[in-house]
Design a protein around this motif. Structure first.
Motif, PDB file in Angstrom:
ATOM      1  N   ILE A 116       4.513   8.977  -9.935  1.00 57.18           N
ATOM      2  CA  ILE A 116       5.063   8.891  -8.588  1.00 57.18           C
ATOM      3  C   ILE A 116       6.384   8.132  -8.666  1.00 57.18           C
ATOM      4  N   VAL A 117       7.485   8.805  -8.307  1.00 53.53           N
ATOM      5  CA  VAL A 117       8.804   8.172  -8.371  1.00 53.53           C
ATOM      6  C   VAL A 117       9.278   7.702  -6.998  1.00 53.53           C
ATOM      7  N   PHE A 118       8.633   8.173  -5.934  1.00 52.32           N
ATOM      8  CA  PHE A 118       8.893   7.688  -4.584  1.00 52.32           C
ATOM      9  C   PHE A 118       7.632   7.872  -3.773  1.00 52.32           C
ATOM     10  N   PHE A 119       7.353   6.868  -2.898  1.00 54.81           N
ATOM     11  CA  PHE A 119       6.161   6.946  -2.069  1.00 54.81           C
ATOM     12  C   PHE A 119       6.365   6.074  -0.835  1.00 54.81           C
ATOM     13  N   ASP A 120       5.975   6.599   0.317  1.00 53.58           N
ATOM     14  CA  ASP A 120       5.910   5.790   1.526  1.00 53.58           C
ATOM     15  C   ASP A 120       4.600   6.098   2.228  1.00 53.58           C
ATOM     16  N   GLY A 121       3.800   5.048   2.461  1.00 50.69           N
ATOM     17  CA  GLY A 121       2.515   5.185   3.133  1.00 50.69           C
ATOM     18  C   GLY A 121       2.546   4.749   4.582  1.00 50.69           C
ATOM     19  N   PHE A 122       3.726   4.433   5.105  1.00 54.09           N
ATOM     20  CA  PHE A 122       3.939   4.175   6.536  1.00 54.09           C
ATOM     21  C   PHE A 122       3.036   3.073   7.079  1.00 54.09           C
ATOM     22  N   GLU A 123       2.992   1.975   6.323  1.00 54.61           N
ATOM     23  CA  GLU A 123       2.278   0.786   6.786  1.00 54.61           C
ATOM     24  C   GLU A 123       3.128   0.024   7.802  1.00 54.61           C
ATOM     25  N   GLY A 124       2.453  -0.713   8.676  1.00 53.89           N
ATOM     26  CA  GLY A 124       3.154  -1.541   9.647  1.00 53.89           C
ATOM     27  C   GLY A 124       2.389  -1.608  10.948  1.00 53.89           C
ATOM     28  N   PRO A 125       2.840  -2.456  11.871  1.00 56.37           N
ATOM     29  CA  PRO A 125       2.152  -2.607  13.152  1.00 56.37           C
ATOM     30  C   PRO A 125       2.439  -1.441  14.083  1.00 56.37           C
ATOM     31  N   PRO A 126       1.578  -1.216  15.075  1.00 55.50           N
ATOM     32  CA  PRO A 126       1.806  -0.122  16.025  1.00 55.50           C
ATOM     33  C   PRO A 126       3.152  -0.252  16.731  1.00 55.50           C
ATOM     34  N   GLY A 127       3.867   0.861  16.817  1.00 54.17           N
ATOM     35  CA  GLY A 127       5.144   0.880  17.518  1.00 54.17           C
ATOM     36  C   GLY A 127       6.338   0.523  16.678  1.00 54.17           C
ATOM     37  N   ALA A 128       6.114   0.116  15.406  1.00 53.18           N
ATOM     38  CA  ALA A 128       7.234  -0.253  14.546  1.00 53.18           C
ATOM     39  C   ALA A 128       8.008   0.982  14.105  1.00 53.18           C
ATOM     40  N   SER A 129       9.223   0.758  13.663  1.00 48.16           N
ATOM     41  CA  SER A 129      10.031   1.825  13.068  1.00 48.16           C
ATOM     42  C   SER A 129       9.648   1.990  11.601  1.00 48.16           C
ATOM     43  N   PRO A 130       9.917   3.164  11.017  1.00 49.54           N
ATOM     44  CA  PRO A 130       9.651   3.329   9.589  1.00 49.54           C
ATOM     45  C   PRO A 130      10.542   2.418   8.758  1.00 49.54           C
ATOM     46  N   ASN A 131      10.160   2.209   7.512  1.00 49.20           N
ATOM     47  CA  ASN A 131      10.871   1.336   6.580  1.00 49.20           C
ATOM     48  C   ASN A 131      12.348   1.716   6.513  1.00 49.20           C
ATOM     49  N   GLY A 132      13.213   0.809   6.977  1.00 49.85           N
ATOM     50  CA  GLY A 132      14.638   1.098   7.004  1.00 49.85           C
ATOM     51  C   GLY A 132      15.276   1.169   5.639  1.00 49.85           C
ATOM     52  N   GLY A 133      14.579   0.684   4.610  1.00 50.56           N
ATOM     53  CA  GLY A 133      15.088   0.835   3.259  1.00 50.56           C
ATOM     54  C   GLY A 133      14.901   2.236   2.716  1.00 50.56           C
ATOM     55  N   ASN A 134      13.949   2.971   3.313  1.00 51.30           N
ATOM     56  CA  ASN A 134      13.649   4.326   2.852  1.00 51.30           C
ATOM     57  C   ASN A 134      14.211   5.418   3.751  1.00 51.30           C
ATOM     58  N   TRP A 135      14.319   5.126   5.065  1.00 52.12           N
ATOM     59  CA  TRP A 135      14.548   6.203   6.031  1.00 52.12           C
ATOM     60  C   TRP A 135      15.694   5.894   6.984  1.00 52.12           C
ATOM     61  N   ASN A 136      16.413   6.921   7.359  1.00 54.89           N
ATOM     62  CA  ASN A 136      17.314   6.908   8.509  1.00 54.89           C
ATOM     63  C   ASN A 136      16.607   7.583   9.677  1.00 54.89           C
ATOM     64  N   ILE A 137      16.630   6.954  10.848  1.00 55.98           N
ATOM     65  CA  ILE A 137      16.139   7.598  12.069  1.00 55.98           C
ATOM     66  C   ILE A 137      17.324   8.317  12.698  1.00 55.98           C
ATOM     67  N   MET A 138      17.215   9.624  12.851  1.00 60.15           N
ATOM     68  CA  MET A 138      18.347  10.444  13.268  1.00 60.15           C
ATOM     69  C   MET A 138      18.355  10.630  14.785  1.00 60.15           C
ATOM     70  N   ASP A 139      19.552  10.577  15.364  1.00 54.80           N
ATOM     71  CA  ASP A 139      19.652  10.779  16.814  1.00 54.80           C
ATOM     72  C   ASP A 139      20.914  11.547  17.198  1.00 54.80           C
ATOM     73  N   ALA A 140      21.505  12.253  16.242  1.00 56.39           N
ATOM     74  CA  ALA A 140      22.749  12.983  16.550  1.00 56.39           C
ATOM     75  C   ALA A 140      22.739  14.359  15.910  1.00 56.39           C
ATOM     76  N   ILE A 141      21.595  15.038  15.978  1.00 58.85           N
ATOM     77  CA  ILE A 141      21.436  16.351  15.371  1.00 58.85           C
ATOM     78  C   ILE A 141      21.475  17.407  16.464  1.00 58.85           C
ATOM     79  N   ASN A 142      22.268  18.452  16.270  1.00 60.05           N
ATOM     80  CA  ASN A 142      22.368  19.523  17.264  1.00 60.05           C
ATOM     81  C   ASN A 142      22.501  20.849  16.519  1.00 60.05           C
ATOM     82  N   THR A 143      21.377  21.458  16.202  1.00 62.28           N
ATOM     83  CA  THR A 143      21.374  22.707  15.449  1.00 62.28           C
ATOM     84  C   THR A 143      20.359  23.680  16.029  1.00 62.28           C
ATOM     85  N   ASN A 144      20.481  24.942  15.643  1.00 63.42           N
ATOM     86  CA  ASN A 144      19.482  25.980  15.948  1.00 63.42           C
ATOM     87  C   ASN A 144      19.245  26.200  17.440  1.00 63.42           C
ATOM     88  N   ASN A 145      20.160  25.701  18.296  1.00 63.06           N
ATOM     89  CA  ASN A 145      19.963  25.794  19.746  1.00 63.06           C
ATOM     90  C   ASN A 145      18.677  25.127  20.220  1.00 63.06           C
TER      91      ASN A 145
END
Length: 282
Positions: free
Chosen positions: A29-58
């Protein structure tokens, strides 16, 4: 639109305890995220970008960073929850790995995810489009789609119990991947429970024509494509020899599923929940 990050999903129990990816003989396993954390938290910011500016496929949703749309469940999962506002506007969640991974020559690489889809009935999911996929990292450096290469590991539309594994490549119209449709493969899928979806790239043969890409559901291969099937060495390289980053999202509407209608339900019944994502290499 953006929701305020206040109403956490504490009243909704996590649908699964923490799960880790299985050990696969001969693979690391060279990468793994098991999405641990408290309810309502954001995903690990070291692993993921949360996207909010995508506009494709109509598509009609707006992706947000709100935990109303994308959140750690508190039970070792991440949830992507489409929401419809009283004004009829849709929001949802999408994340992308910050890193990318290159299938190495002489090795086997596998990208896998353990996924559950919401329990709303098919006739109440019109317009829903959950997806687990990978894009060529060249997309981040100015190469346009589909030349960058795209590998769809799991897509579902309109709640229909068919999973799609697809590649997009080459030129925007026609070409070796028959764009804009791509080269799809399908498999029946279950309505309940977590299931492991994977794409595996085998570069153990030095001849690119004999190298392969296979799609698996719960460890069972349902489709295979080779370099010879693509028939173009640079295009095959964009798919099987180049760095890939991973995307998880629930889109709403768009060219493929069509838009939701008045019968479409939002919320947890139309979500995608992911217990883990992993990249393996031999």
């Amino acid at each position: 639109m953006r929701f305020q990050q206040s109403l956490l999903a504490v009243s909704v129990p996590a649908l699964a305890a923490a799960i880790t990816p299985p050990n696969i003989p001969g693979m690391n396993i060279v990468f793994f995220d098991g999405f641990e954390g408290p309810p309502g938290a954001s995903p690990n910011g070291g692993n993921w970008n949360i996207m909010d500016a995508i506009n494709t496929n109509n598509e009609i949703q707006t992706y947000t960073t709100s935990n109303q749309n994308v959140q750690i469940s508190g039970g070792g999962t991440i949830q992507f929850v489409p929401r419809k506002s009283p004004a009829g506007l849709w929001t949802s969640g999408r994340i992308e790995t910050k890193g990318s991974w290159t299938p190495e020559p002489g090795k086997v690489t596998s990208i896998q995810g353990n996924i559950l889809l919401g329990a709303n009935p098919t006739d109440r999911k019109r317009g829903m489009w959950p997806a687990f996929w990978a894009l060529g990292d060249a997309m981040r450096h100015g190469t346009e789609w589909p030349t960058c290469g795209e590998i769809d590991i799991m897509e579902q539309i309109n709640g229909i119990l068919t999973g799609y594994g697809t590649v997009h490549c080459g030129s925007p119209l026609g070409g070796p991947c028959n764009e804009p449709i791509g080269r799809p493969h399908t498999t029946p899928m279950a309505a309940e429970g977590f299931h492991t979806w994977a794409v595996t790239i085998d570069r153990t043969n030095e001849d690119w024509r004999a190298q392969s890409m296979t799609w698996q559901l719960d460890g069972n291969t349902y489709a295979t494509m080779t370099g010879a099937d693509i028939g173009d060495a640079p295009v095959w390289s964009s798919l099987a020899h180049s760095p890939l980053y991973i995307i998880l999202n629930v889109a709403v509407g768009g060219n493929w599923p069509g838009n939701p209608d008045d019968s479409t339900l939002d919320g947890y019944g139309s979500m995608m929940e992911v217990a883990w994502v992993a990249v393996y290499s031999s």
